[in-house]
Design a protein around this motif. Structure first.
Motif, PDB file in Angstrom:
ATOM      1  N   THR A 170       0.725  -1.222  -0.011  1.00 56.37           N
ATOM      2  CA  THR A 170       0.071   0.105  -0.067  1.00 56.37           C
ATOM      3  C   THR A 170       0.921   0.972  -0.032  1.00 56.37           C
ATOM      4  OG1 THR A 170      -0.081   0.175   2.398  1.00 56.37           O
ATOM      5  CG2 THR A 170      -1.775  -1.286   1.406  1.00 56.37           C
ATOM      6  N   ASP A 171       0.464   2.468   0.210  1.00 57.65           N
ATOM      7  CA  ASP A 171       1.114   3.573   0.244  1.00 57.65           C
ATOM      8  C   ASP A 171       1.878   3.819   1.599  1.00 57.65           C
ATOM      9  OD1 ASP A 171      -1.083   4.174   1.507  1.00 57.65           O
ATOM     10  OD2 ASP A 171      -1.434   6.132   0.925  1.00 57.65           O
ATOM     11  N   ARG A 172       1.702   2.741   2.633  1.00 60.76           N
ATOM     12  CA  ARG A 172       2.498   2.791   3.796  1.00 60.76           C
ATOM     13  C   ARG A 172       3.317   1.653   4.012  1.00 60.76           C
ATOM     14  NH1 ARG A 172      -0.373   2.035   9.620  1.00 60.76           N
ATOM     15  NH2 ARG A 172       1.691   2.063  10.762  1.00 60.76           N
ATOM     16  N   PRO A 173       4.572   1.724   4.271  1.00 57.72           N
ATOM     17  CA  PRO A 173       5.406   0.641   4.442  1.00 57.72           C
ATOM     18  C   PRO A 173       4.843  -0.504   5.423  1.00 57.72           C
ATOM     19  CG  PRO A 173       6.570   2.579   4.504  1.00 57.72           C
ATOM     20  CD  PRO A 173       5.117   2.983   4.962  1.00 57.72           C
ATOM     21  N   ALA A 174       4.658  -1.708   5.241  1.00 58.14           N
ATOM     22  CA  ALA A 174       4.604  -2.821   6.016  1.00 58.14           C
ATOM     23  C   ALA A 174       5.578  -2.891   7.168  1.00 58.14           C
ATOM     24  CB  ALA A 174       4.052  -3.792   5.382  1.00 58.14           C
ATOM     25  N   GLY A 230      -3.107  -9.034  -0.847  1.00 62.44           N
ATOM     26  CA  GLY A 230      -3.837  -7.794  -0.963  1.00 62.44           C
ATOM     27  C   GLY A 230      -4.388  -7.041   0.525  1.00 62.44           C
ATOM     28  N   PRO A 231      -5.491  -7.745   0.625  1.00 59.32           N
ATOM     29  CA  PRO A 231      -6.285  -7.583   1.956  1.00 59.32           C
ATOM     30  C   PRO A 231      -5.356  -7.552   3.364  1.00 59.32           C
ATOM     31  CG  PRO A 231      -7.512  -8.835   0.581  1.00 59.32           C
ATOM     32  CD  PRO A 231      -6.155  -8.839   0.010  1.00 59.32           C
ATOM     33  N   ALA A 232      -4.538  -8.526   3.311  1.00 63.60           N
ATOM     34  CA  ALA A 232      -3.698  -8.651   4.593  1.00 63.60           C
ATOM     35  C   ALA A 232      -2.776  -7.533   4.627  1.00 63.60           C
ATOM     36  CB  ALA A 232      -3.025 -10.146   4.628  1.00 63.60           C
ATOM     37  N   VAL A 233      -2.039  -6.971   3.595  1.00 60.97           N
ATOM     38  CA  VAL A 233      -1.266  -5.637   3.722  1.00 60.97           C
ATOM     39  C   VAL A 233      -1.927  -4.515   4.152  1.00 60.97           C
ATOM     40  CG1 VAL A 233      -0.993  -4.865   1.351  1.00 60.97           C
ATOM     41  CG2 VAL A 233       0.954  -4.836   2.929  1.00 60.97           C
ATOM     42  N   ALA A 234      -3.294  -4.555   3.694  1.00 58.60           N
ATOM     43  CA  ALA A 234      -4.134  -3.276   3.929  1.00 58.60           C
ATOM     44  C   ALA A 234      -4.357  -3.609   5.372  1.00 58.60           C
ATOM     45  CB  ALA A 234      -5.311  -3.427   2.937  1.00 58.60           C
ATOM     46  N   LEU A 236      -2.701  -4.768   7.556  1.00 55.10           N
ATOM     47  CA  LEU A 236      -1.226  -4.602   8.186  1.00 55.10           C
ATOM     48  C   LEU A 236      -0.776  -3.150   8.345  1.00 55.10           C
ATOM     49  CD1 LEU A 236       1.298  -7.048   6.783  1.00 55.10           C
ATOM     50  CD2 LEU A 236       0.943  -6.781   9.103  1.00 55.10           C
ATOM     51  N   THR A 237      -1.121  -2.343   7.283  1.00 50.62           N
ATOM     52  CA  THR A 237      -1.004  -0.893   7.218  1.00 50.62           C
ATOM     53  C   THR A 237      -1.856   0.120   7.501  1.00 50.62           C
ATOM     54  OG1 THR A 237      -1.165  -0.872   4.740  1.00 50.62           O
ATOM     55  CG2 THR A 237       0.920  -1.492   5.711  1.00 50.62           C
ATOM     56  N   ARG A 238      -3.359  -0.724   7.587  1.00 51.16           N
ATOM     57  CA  ARG A 238      -4.438   0.435   7.945  1.00 51.16           C
ATOM     58  C   ARG A 238      -4.610   1.192   6.759  1.00 51.16           C
ATOM     59  NH1 ARG A 238      -4.224   1.503  14.230  1.00 51.16           N
ATOM     60  NH2 ARG A 238      -3.997  -0.792  15.146  1.00 51.16           N
ATOM     61  N   ARG A 239      -4.686   0.600   5.557  1.00 52.09           N
ATOM     62  CA  ARG A 239      -4.808   1.697   4.277  1.00 52.09           C
ATOM     63  C   ARG A 239      -5.823   0.611   3.611  1.00 52.09           C
ATOM     64  NH1 ARG A 239      -2.377   5.183   6.765  1.00 52.09           N
ATOM     65  NH2 ARG A 239      -1.007   6.346   5.786  1.00 52.09           N
ATOM     66  N   PRO A 240      -6.770   1.318   2.810  1.00 51.34           N
ATOM     67  CA  PRO A 240      -7.959   0.601   2.148  1.00 51.34           C
ATOM     68  C   PRO A 240      -7.194   0.373   0.582  1.00 51.34           C
ATOM     69  CG  PRO A 240      -8.295   2.843   1.842  1.00 51.34           C
ATOM     70  CD  PRO A 240      -7.228   2.829   3.004  1.00 51.34           C
ATOM     71  N   ARG A 241      -6.329   1.074   0.114  1.00 51.92           N
ATOM     72  CA  ARG A 241      -6.066   0.689  -1.399  1.00 51.92           C
ATOM     73  C   ARG A 241      -4.728  -0.246  -1.318  1.00 51.92           C
ATOM     74  NH1 ARG A 241      -5.868   5.477  -5.469  1.00 51.92           N
ATOM     75  NH2 ARG A 241      -5.562   3.507  -6.708  1.00 51.92           N
ATOM     76  N   TRP A 242      -4.743  -1.408  -2.071  1.00 48.41           N
ATOM     77  CA  TRP A 242      -3.578  -2.093  -2.088  1.00 48.41           C
ATOM     78  C   TRP A 242      -3.319  -2.443  -3.655  1.00 48.41           C
ATOM     79  CZ3 TRP A 242      -4.499  -6.785  -4.074  1.00 48.41           C
ATOM     80  CH2 TRP A 242      -5.879  -7.477  -3.845  1.00 48.41           C
ATOM     81  N   PRO A 276      -5.733   0.024 -13.425  1.00 47.51           N
ATOM     82  CA  PRO A 276      -6.630  -0.308 -12.584  1.00 47.51           C
ATOM     83  C   PRO A 276      -6.602  -1.540 -11.694  1.00 47.51           C
ATOM     84  CG  PRO A 276      -7.457  -0.759 -14.998  1.00 47.51           C
ATOM     85  CD  PRO A 276      -6.081  -0.161 -14.966  1.00 47.51           C
ATOM     86  N   ASP A 277      -6.113  -2.690 -12.610  1.00 47.68           N
ATOM     87  CA  ASP A 277      -5.920  -3.985 -11.939  1.00 47.68           C
ATOM     88  C   ASP A 277      -5.272  -3.514 -10.430  1.00 47.68           C
ATOM     89  OD1 ASP A 277      -7.011  -4.946 -14.134  1.00 47.68           O
ATOM     90  OD2 ASP A 277      -5.158  -5.062 -15.029  1.00 47.68           O
ATOM     91  N   ARG A 278      -5.836  -4.542  -9.349  1.00 42.59           N
ATOM     92  CA  ARG A 278      -5.197  -4.689  -8.304  1.00 42.59           C
ATOM     93  C   ARG A 278      -4.193  -5.914  -7.999  1.00 42.59           C
ATOM     94  NH1 ARG A 278      -8.818  -3.760  -2.888  1.00 42.59           N
ATOM     95  NH2 ARG A 278      -9.491  -1.720  -3.287  1.00 42.59           N
ATOM     96  N   VAL A 279      -4.290  -6.785  -8.901  1.00 42.27           N
ATOM     97  CA  VAL A 279      -3.305  -7.807  -9.087  1.00 42.27           C
ATOM     98  C   VAL A 279      -2.757  -7.854 -10.490  1.00 42.27           C
ATOM     99  CG1 VAL A 279      -2.889 -10.239  -9.142  1.00 42.27           C
ATOM    100  CG2 VAL A 279      -4.536  -9.185  -7.430  1.00 42.27           C
ATOM    101  N   VAL A 280      -1.405  -7.454 -10.556  1.00 41.68           N
ATOM    102  CA  VAL A 280      -0.603  -7.410 -11.908  1.00 41.68           C
ATOM    103  C   VAL A 280       0.333  -8.711 -11.931  1.00 41.68           C
ATOM    104  CG1 VAL A 280      -1.229  -5.035 -12.332  1.00 41.68           C
ATOM    105  CG2 VAL A 280       0.875  -5.918 -10.782  1.00 41.68           C
ATOM    106  N   HIS A 281       0.495  -9.088 -13.051  1.00 38.29           N
ATOM    107  CA  HIS A 281       1.093 -10.301 -13.200  1.00 38.29           C
ATOM    108  C   HIS A 281       2.720  -9.634 -13.981  1.00 38.29           C
ATOM    109  CE1 HIS A 281      -1.177 -13.652 -11.942  1.00 38.29           C
ATOM    110  NE2 HIS A 281      -2.191 -12.748 -12.086  1.00 38.29           N
ATOM    111  N   ALA A 282       3.732 -10.332 -13.800  1.00 38.72           N
ATOM    112  CA  ALA A 282       4.959 -10.305 -14.513  1.00 38.72           C
ATOM    113  C   ALA A 282       4.989 -10.501 -15.993  1.00 38.72           C
ATOM    114  CB  ALA A 282       6.249 -10.928 -13.752  1.00 38.72           C
ATOM    115  N   ARG A 283       4.015 -11.445 -16.453  1.00 33.50           N
ATOM    116  CA  ARG A 283       4.128 -11.830 -17.793  1.00 33.50           C
ATOM    117  C   ARG A 283       3.609 -10.916 -18.572  1.00 33.50           C
ATOM    118  NH1 ARG A 283      -0.058 -15.117 -15.296  1.00 33.50           N
ATOM    119  NH2 ARG A 283      -1.891 -14.050 -15.794  1.00 33.50           N
ATOM    120  N   ASP A 284       2.308 -10.137 -18.152  1.00 32.76           N
ATOM    121  CA  ASP A 284       1.679  -8.987 -18.558  1.00 32.76           C
ATOM    122  C   ASP A 284       2.620  -7.762 -18.518  1.00 32.76           C
ATOM    123  OD1 ASP A 284      -0.449 -10.750 -18.910  1.00 32.76           O
ATOM    124  OD2 ASP A 284      -1.262 -10.183 -16.939  1.00 32.76           O
ATOM    125  N   MET A 285       3.520  -7.825 -17.774  1.00 37.23           N
ATOM    126  CA  MET A 285       4.514  -6.310 -17.827  1.00 37.23           C
ATOM    127  C   MET A 285       5.633  -6.471 -18.885  1.00 37.23           C
ATOM    128  SD  MET A 285       2.740  -4.332 -15.624  1.00 37.23           S
ATOM    129  CE  MET A 285       1.293  -5.157 -16.441  1.00 37.23           C
TER     130      MET A 285
END
Length: 391
Positions: A170-174, A230-234, A236-242, A276-285
């Motif tokens: 997220t935008d806050r370090p875990a 994703g939700p776990a790190v959210a 962890l950091t108390r941030r909604p966007r991950w 816009p995707d929350r989950v991005v794959h290396a193969r697509d990058m």
């Protein structure tokens, strides 16, 4: 007699009899002499609690063992005390013995619990230090392969196989000191069964390593793990966007490092492009990796194709965003207008300005490739901000 009682209690609970070493003898001494446990006896109980923790014996099981031993000893105490004192116990004497014994047992159990807790904290500290060092060595490639494979077995990983790495942020370090990493490991193990799994915080992100299944689909288990991370790190950091990046599956310890780097790069590229995707794959990058491999060339292309837009009133940002939306919606001006919250007339006007200023027509198939690559490169390079900073 005391040894017999200790052995019976240990067998009943399936625990080593040595964990009762000296305890029942101390209770007998307390009963005979009507005294409290000495400091040495209390310290010995504390040491026994620590020994149990180091052997992996849970505190409730240890307490049960001691209570069982105490219960088994109690019917024999009157005779033991009478023999030691040389006289039988009356009802008053029996009550006094009971009070002394159970006070001694209470003191022993408190010391036992304190020693167990202190040793458990030390075990956890050592385990966390071991895990941090291992994760750091694994994800930096600083350690030799043999050492990594050997240490990984202690954490339930077989590094000779293939693994997929996900990186969530997220935008806050875990913080590595936060405790949801264990929660995520438990959740993932329930979902993926006995697969090798490791979760840790690294560079402010939540990193998950999972052994690759024998028959993964296009997304595979890495995608499912990323959706859990994703939700776990959210949390962890108390941030909604991950957002989470998923590396490709590779074999061996160096394969884990490669997958990790791919996941981090996918995450960073997705952030640059504001995908816009929350989950991005290396193969697509991969296409973006190709663009970034020669940054000088892509910078030259961006400057050549889009540079003239800097002369537009208000700067080039609005025109670049319009071209990007136009291509993203299949060269449909009406759809692009809805995406940008503009009128169709405003979109067509902007596209016309792009053609006039750059000489490239977004509607002309021959001009689409250089425009698309240039617009993508502009996002990757944060143009025109980077251009202005170099002036």
């Amino acid at each position: 007699m005391v040894a017999e009682v200790a052995g019976a209690a240990a067998r009943e609970h399936g625990l080593p009899g040595a964990l009762l070493d000296g305890y029942l003898t101390a209770l007998v001494e307390v009963a005979v002499h009507d005294r409290r446990l000495t400091r040495a006896e209390t310290r010995h109980c504390r040491d026994l609690g620590a020994r149990a923790a180091e052997q992996g014996v849970p505190l409730p099981a240890l307490v049960d063992l001691y209570m069982t031993a105490s219960r088994r000893l109690w019917p024999r105490l009157p005779r033991l005390v009478a023999d030691a004192r040389g006289r039988s116990l009356g009802s008053t004497g029996l009550v006094a013995v009971g009070e002394a014994v159970w006070q001694g047992a209470d003191t022993a159990l408190a010391a036992l619990a304190a020693g167990h807790e202190e040793a458990q904290r030390e075990v956890v500290r050592r385990e966390e230090a071991f895990r941090r060092e291992f994760v750091d060595d694994l994800l930096t490639g600083r350690s030799d392969v043999g050492s990594l494979v050997e240490r990984a077995e202690r954490l339930g990983l077989a590094l000779t196989g293939s693994h997929t790495v996900t990186v969530a942020a997220t935008d806050r370090p875990a913080d590595s000191g936060m405790h949801l990493t264990k929660w995520l490991e438990d959740e993932a193990r329930m979902r993926f069964g006995g697969r090798g799994l490791l979760v840790a915080a690294k560079d402010g992100r939540l990193v998950s390593v999972i052994s690759s299944g024998p028959a993964q689909g296009r997304d595979g288990d890495g995608h499912a793990l990323a959706e859990a991370a994703g939700p776990a790190v959210a949390r962890l950091t108390r941030r909604p966007r991950w957002r989470a990046g998923v590396g490709r599956s590779h074999p061996g310890p160096r394969g884990v490092l490669r997958s990790y780097r791919e996941a981090v790069e996918a995450l960073e590229v997705a952030e640059r492009l504001d995908l816009p995707d929350r989950v991005v794959h290396a193969r697509d990058m991969l296409v973006y990796r190709v663009l970034l491999r020669d940054e000088a060339a892509i910078s030259d292309l961006v400057g050549t194709v889009l540079g003239p837009l800097s002369d537009a009133r208000g700067g080039p940002e609005a025109l670049v965003a319009t071209v990007e939306a136009y291509f993203a919606d299949g060269r449909n001006a009406a759809s692009a207008a809805r995406r940008l919250h503009l009128s169709v007339r405003a979109v067509t006007y902007r596209l016309q300005r792009v053609r006039e200023l750059t000489g490239y027509d977004p509607a002309d198939p021959a001009d689409q490739l250089p425009l698309m690559v240039a617009v993508t490169g502009a996002r990757l390079l944060d143009w025109p901000a980077t251009a202005l900073s170099t002036v």
